[in-house]
Design an enzyme around this catalytic site. Structure first.
Site, PDB file in Angstrom:
ATOM      1  CG  HIS A 181      -7.051   2.532  -1.590  1.00 45.98           C
ATOM      2  ND1 HIS A 181      -7.599   3.563  -0.856  1.00 45.98           N
ATOM      3  CD2 HIS A 181      -6.963   2.971  -2.869  1.00 45.98           C
ATOM      4  CE1 HIS A 181      -7.832   4.588  -1.670  1.00 45.98           C
ATOM      5  NE2 HIS A 181      -7.448   4.262  -2.891  1.00 45.98           N
ATOM      6  CG  ASP A 189      -4.105   2.490  -9.623  1.00 52.33           C
ATOM      7  OD1 ASP A 189      -5.235   2.945  -9.424  1.00 52.33           O
ATOM      8  OD2 ASP A 189      -3.088   3.191  -9.588  1.00 52.33           O
TER       9      ASP A 189
HETATM   10  C1  LIG Z   1      -1.589   2.275  -1.243  1.00 53.17           C
HETATM   11  C2  LIG Z   1      -0.630   2.026  -0.079  1.00 53.17           C
HETATM   12  C3  LIG Z   1       0.458   3.126  -0.077  1.00 53.17           C
HETATM   13  C4  LIG Z   1      -1.405   2.093   1.222  1.00 53.17           C
HETATM   14  O1  LIG Z   1      -0.508   1.939   2.261  1.00 53.17           O
HETATM   15  P1  LIG Z   1      -0.993   1.765   3.776  1.00 53.17           P
HETATM   16  O2  LIG Z   1      -2.215   2.573   4.050  1.00 53.17           O
HETATM   17  O3  LIG Z   1       0.203   2.028   4.634  1.00 53.17           O
HETATM   18  O4  LIG Z   1      -1.368   0.229   3.838  1.00 53.17           O
HETATM   19  P2  LIG Z   1      -1.878  -0.574   5.082  1.00 53.17           P
HETATM   20  O5  LIG Z   1      -1.774   0.240   6.352  1.00 53.17           O
HETATM   21  O6  LIG Z   1      -3.220  -1.117   4.774  1.00 53.17           O
HETATM   22  O7  LIG Z   1      -0.812  -1.754   5.152  1.00 53.17           O
HETATM   23  C5  LIG Z   1      -1.004  -2.857   5.986  1.00 53.17           C
HETATM   24  C6  LIG Z   1       0.141  -3.812   5.832  1.00 53.17           C
HETATM   25  O8  LIG Z   1       0.144  -4.357   4.523  1.00 53.17           O
HETATM   26  C7  LIG Z   1       1.358  -4.048   3.859  1.00 53.17           C
HETATM   27  N1  LIG Z   1       1.048  -3.670   2.491  1.00 53.17           N
HETATM   28  C8  LIG Z   1       0.309  -2.624   2.068  1.00 53.17           C
HETATM   29  N2  LIG Z   1       0.238  -2.600   0.746  1.00 53.17           N
HETATM   30  C9  LIG Z   1       0.933  -3.670   0.311  1.00 53.17           C
HETATM   31  C10 LIG Z   1       1.213  -4.169  -0.976  1.00 53.17           C
HETATM   32  N3  LIG Z   1       0.770  -3.531  -2.065  1.00 53.17           N
HETATM   33  N4  LIG Z   1       1.952  -5.273  -1.069  1.00 53.17           N
HETATM   34  C11 LIG Z   1       2.415  -5.903   0.033  1.00 53.17           C
HETATM   35  N5  LIG Z   1       2.174  -5.490   1.283  1.00 53.17           N
HETATM   36  C12 LIG Z   1       1.439  -4.366   1.406  1.00 53.17           C
HETATM   37  C13 LIG Z   1       1.947  -2.880   4.641  1.00 53.17           C
HETATM   38  O9  LIG Z   1       3.351  -2.860   4.502  1.00 53.17           O
HETATM   39  C14 LIG Z   1       1.510  -3.198   6.025  1.00 53.17           C
HETATM   40  O10 LIG Z   1       2.359  -4.228   6.535  1.00 53.17           O
HETATM   41  P3  LIG Z   1       2.740  -4.278   8.121  1.00 53.17           P
HETATM   42  O11 LIG Z   1       1.430  -4.353   8.840  1.00 53.17           O
HETATM   43  O12 LIG Z   1       3.576  -5.498   8.219  1.00 53.17           O
HETATM   44  O13 LIG Z   1       3.491  -3.004   8.406  1.00 53.17           O
HETATM   45  C15 LIG Z   1       0.031   0.653  -0.204  1.00 53.17           C
HETATM   46  O14 LIG Z   1      -0.951  -0.331  -0.089  1.00 53.17           O
HETATM   47  C16 LIG Z   1       0.838   0.491  -1.470  1.00 53.17           C
HETATM   48  O15 LIG Z   1       1.974   0.943  -1.545  1.00 53.17           O
HETATM   49  N6  LIG Z   1       0.259  -0.186  -2.504  1.00 53.17           N
HETATM   50  C17 LIG Z   1       0.968  -0.423  -3.725  1.00 53.17           C
HETATM   51  C18 LIG Z   1       0.942   0.791  -4.626  1.00 53.17           C
HETATM   52  C19 LIG Z   1      -0.430   1.025  -5.238  1.00 53.17           C
HETATM   53  O16 LIG Z   1      -1.095   0.114  -5.693  1.00 53.17           O
HETATM   54  N7  LIG Z   1      -0.838   2.286  -5.260  1.00 53.17           N
HETATM   55  C20 LIG Z   1      -2.104   2.674  -5.829  1.00 53.17           C
HETATM   56  C21 LIG Z   1      -3.109   2.960  -4.754  1.00 53.17           C
HETATM   57  S1  LIG Z   1      -4.705   3.305  -5.482  1.00 53.17           S
END
Ligand SMILES: CC(C)(COP(=O)(O)OP(=O)(O)OC[C@H]1O[C@@H](n2cnc3c(N)ncnc32)[C@H](O)[C@@H]1OP(=O)(O)O)[C@@H](O)C(=O)NCCC(=O)NCCS
Length: 271
Positions: free
Chosen positions: A146, A196
């Site tokens: 998130h 979600d």
């Molecule tokens: C929601 C989201 C866009 C947030 O992204 P974000 O703020 O950039 O996430 P973070 O900064 O906490 O990510 C930290 C690390 O975990 C990874 N990561 C984040 N979400 C991930 C996921 N769902 N699956 C696998 N890896 C994930 C990132 O790639 C990052 O890796 P890195 O450090 O090697 O670059 C992302 O988590 C995502 O795409 N989730 C899946 C879609 C989803 O569930 N959306 C609904 C949100 S309510």
């Protein structure tokens, strides 16, 4: 013309939903239970209805920066009718907003269905496989992570806590929590199971096939959209929301030019 439906029938004696009189449902059913009846064909038990109610509430709003709320308010600010602005908000729900639940449910359901074959694995192994496959392909797993909630998503905690208290925490929830552990093992960093993902896991445990999981988000969010659109319309400030949320312009296109002079031939117009 004849249209086959299993959902409802009208007629002189009043509407029936899945065989029940609508007026009886008005007396004896909650809104959440009626939603379940419409979508699944049967009334839920008391515990399921309580959990569904919580799922609907968890979806109602997430502040004016949630894409669907922002888009609906922007539309309302243009002076369109309430239903049009609410529809615009609903229409913005898709892969990148509100769609993670359906995608997550699909992964959980397909993984557990495949596990039932003779060579099936335990939930821990299934979680490991899902996490490894996605992370090695550098693909984010829908339902996890998130932008704001980094250590826990309070909505997930509330939903899973309630599911546990009601005795409704099943294998899809266990698999989702297993994936959280596996992501942490591989990345050395814990990501939350977001709301979600929690909705997806709980609804999957309740028997919702993945294409119907988005219905609960759409139904819940529509309540919040109505409230935001009504507030924007009542504010009586034409284009006010758009003015307040105007983005700073960062123009990177062609430099200023004129139809007169050098560029004229390229317009294709005759001299
Ligand atoms: C929601 C989201 C866009 C947030 O992204 P974000 O703020 O950039 O996430 P973070 O900064 O906490 O990510 C930290 C690390 O975990 C990874 N990561 C984040 N979400 C991930 C996921 N769902 N699956 C696998 N890896 C994930 C990132 O790639 C990052 O890796 P890195 O450090 O090697 O670059 C992302 O988590 C995502 O795409 N989730 C899946 C879609 C989803 O569930 N959306 C609904 C949100 S309510």
């Amino acid at each position: 013309m004849s249209v086959r439906t299993l959902i409802s029938k009208g007629g002189d004696e009043g509407v029936r939903i899945r065989g029940y009189k609508l007026v009886d449902l008005m007396e004896g059913s909650s809104f959440a239970a009626a939603v379940h009846l419409l979508l699944m064909g049967e009334l839920p038990g008391r515990a399921e209805a309580r959990l569904l109610d919580a799922i609907l509430v968890s979806a109602v709003d997430h502040g004016i920066n949630a894409p669907s709320i922002h888009i609906a308010r922007a539309q309302a600010s243009c002076g369109v009718p309430l239903s049009t602005a609410v529809a615009a908000g609903v229409a913005s729900i898709g892969t990148h907003h509100g769609g993670a639940g359906e995608a997550c449910a699909r992964i959980l359901q397909e993984a557990l269905a495949a596990r039932s074959d003779p060579a099936g694995q335990g939930i821990g192994d299934t979680a490991k496989k899902i996490a490894e496959e996605h992370l090695s392909a550098v693909k984010n797993i829908p339902g996890f992570g998130h932008r704001v909630y980094k250590t826990s998503d309070p909505r997930t905690d509330a939903l899973l806590g309630l599911a546990k208290d009601l005795g409704l925490l099943g294998d899809h929830c266990r698999l989702a929590l297993g994936i959280v552990d596996e992501i942490e093992r591989i990345k050395g960093r814990r990501l939350v199971l977001n709301v979600d993902g929690a909705q997806a896991a709980i609804l999957s445990d309740m028997g919702y096939r993945w294409p119907k999981v988005a219905c609960l988000f759409v139904i819940g969010r529509t309540a919040g959209l109505c409230a935001h659109v009504a507030e924007e319309l009542e504010s009586g400030r034409p284009l006010g929301y758009l003015k307040e949320t105007a983005a700073e312009e960062d123009y990177q296109g062609s430099p200023d030019r004129s139809l007169c002079g050098e560029g004229r031939a390229s317009t294709g117009t005759k001299a």
